[in-house]
Design a protein around this motif. Structure first.
Motif, PDB file in Angstrom:
ATOM      1  N   GLN A  26       2.824   7.048  -8.455  1.00  0.00           N
ATOM      2  CA  GLN A  26       2.355   8.615  -8.158  1.00  0.00           C
ATOM      3  C   GLN A  26       1.508   9.202  -6.884  1.00  0.00           C
ATOM      4  N   ASP A  27       1.779  10.237  -6.455  1.00  0.00           N
ATOM      5  CA  ASP A  27       0.258  10.539  -6.404  1.00  0.00           C
ATOM      6  C   ASP A  27      -0.421  11.226  -6.654  1.00  0.00           C
ATOM      7  N   ILE A  47     -10.976   5.374  -5.893  1.00  0.00           N
ATOM      8  CA  ILE A  47      -9.523   5.707  -4.439  1.00  0.00           C
ATOM      9  C   ILE A  47     -10.578   5.408  -4.111  1.00  0.00           C
ATOM     10  N   ARG A  48      -9.852   3.998  -3.345  1.00  0.00           N
ATOM     11  CA  ARG A  48     -11.025   3.976  -1.837  1.00  0.00           C
ATOM     12  C   ARG A  48     -10.185   4.172  -1.258  1.00  0.00           C
ATOM     13  N   ARG A  91      -2.412   9.015  -1.631  1.00  0.00           N
ATOM     14  CA  ARG A  91      -0.705   8.597  -1.713  1.00  0.00           C
ATOM     15  C   ARG A  91      -1.458   6.352  -1.905  1.00  0.00           C
ATOM     16  N   GLN A  92      -1.078   5.886  -3.113  1.00  0.00           N
ATOM     17  CA  GLN A  92      -1.394   4.720  -3.132  1.00  0.00           C
ATOM     18  C   GLN A  92      -0.613   3.781  -2.291  1.00  0.00           C
ATOM     19  N   THR A  93      -1.087   2.981  -1.337  1.00  0.00           N
ATOM     20  CA  THR A  93      -1.019   1.614  -0.399  1.00  0.00           C
ATOM     21  C   THR A  93      -0.939   0.862  -1.133  1.00  0.00           C
ATOM     22  N   ASP A  94      -2.117   0.213  -1.981  1.00  0.00           N
ATOM     23  CA  ASP A  94      -2.614  -0.924  -2.717  1.00  0.00           C
ATOM     24  C   ASP A  94      -3.725  -0.362  -3.651  1.00  0.00           C
ATOM     25  N   ALA A 103      -5.532   4.405  -1.253  1.00  0.00           N
ATOM     26  CA  ALA A 103      -4.671   5.376  -1.033  1.00  0.00           C
ATOM     27  C   ALA A 103      -5.409   5.898   0.406  1.00  0.00           C
ATOM     28  N   THR A 104      -3.665   6.269   0.552  1.00  0.00           N
ATOM     29  CA  THR A 104      -4.590   7.594   1.791  1.00  0.00           C
ATOM     30  C   THR A 104      -4.244   8.615   1.450  1.00  0.00           C
TER      31      THR A 104
END
Length: 120
Positions: A26-27, A47-48, A91-94, A103-104
């Motif tokens: 989830q965002d 959050i990186r 938005r999690q990517t990893d 995330a982005t």
């Protein structure tokens, strides 16, 4: 009561699994605190920013005339100024090796990751 072997029970189990998986991906959307030029914090969660590696805020780097310059601090301040008090959505990517979300992240519709790269 729905029996686990019934088709309705199976459908409910699948729905529960999909919902649980969606909750993890989830965002995150809240006001953010800037930690470094590549890391923010939203509601206690580090959050990186995906695709970015900035010097640490306290890290001094050699600049012009061999004078030490705090490029990391400059990056963190630039990111904080760009975000301001706006809501940030990530938005999690990893997940990285330190268990941080990668995330982005967006301020309104502006991609903060791309913005940081464009700023140099």
């Amino acid at each position: 009561m729905v029996s686990p072997g019934s088709s309705l029970g199976t459908a409910l189990l699948i729905l529960a699994c999909l919902t649980a998986r969606g909750a993890r991906a989830q965002d995150l959307a809240r006001q953010a605190t800037v930690i470094d030029g590549d890391t923010i914090e939203i509601h206690g969660q580090r959050i990186r920013l995906n695709g970015i590696d900035a010097p640490e805020s306290r890290q001094a780097c050699p600049g012009r005339n061999r004078k030490e310059y705090r490029y990391g601090q400059k990056a963190a301040v630039a990111l904080a100024d760009e975000i301001g008090r706006a809501t940030v959505t990530c938005r999690q990517t990893d997940t990285d090796r330190y268990a941080r979300i990668v995330a982005t992240c967006f301020r309104r519709r502006a991609d903060l990751n791309q913005w940081m790269v464009r700023q140099g």
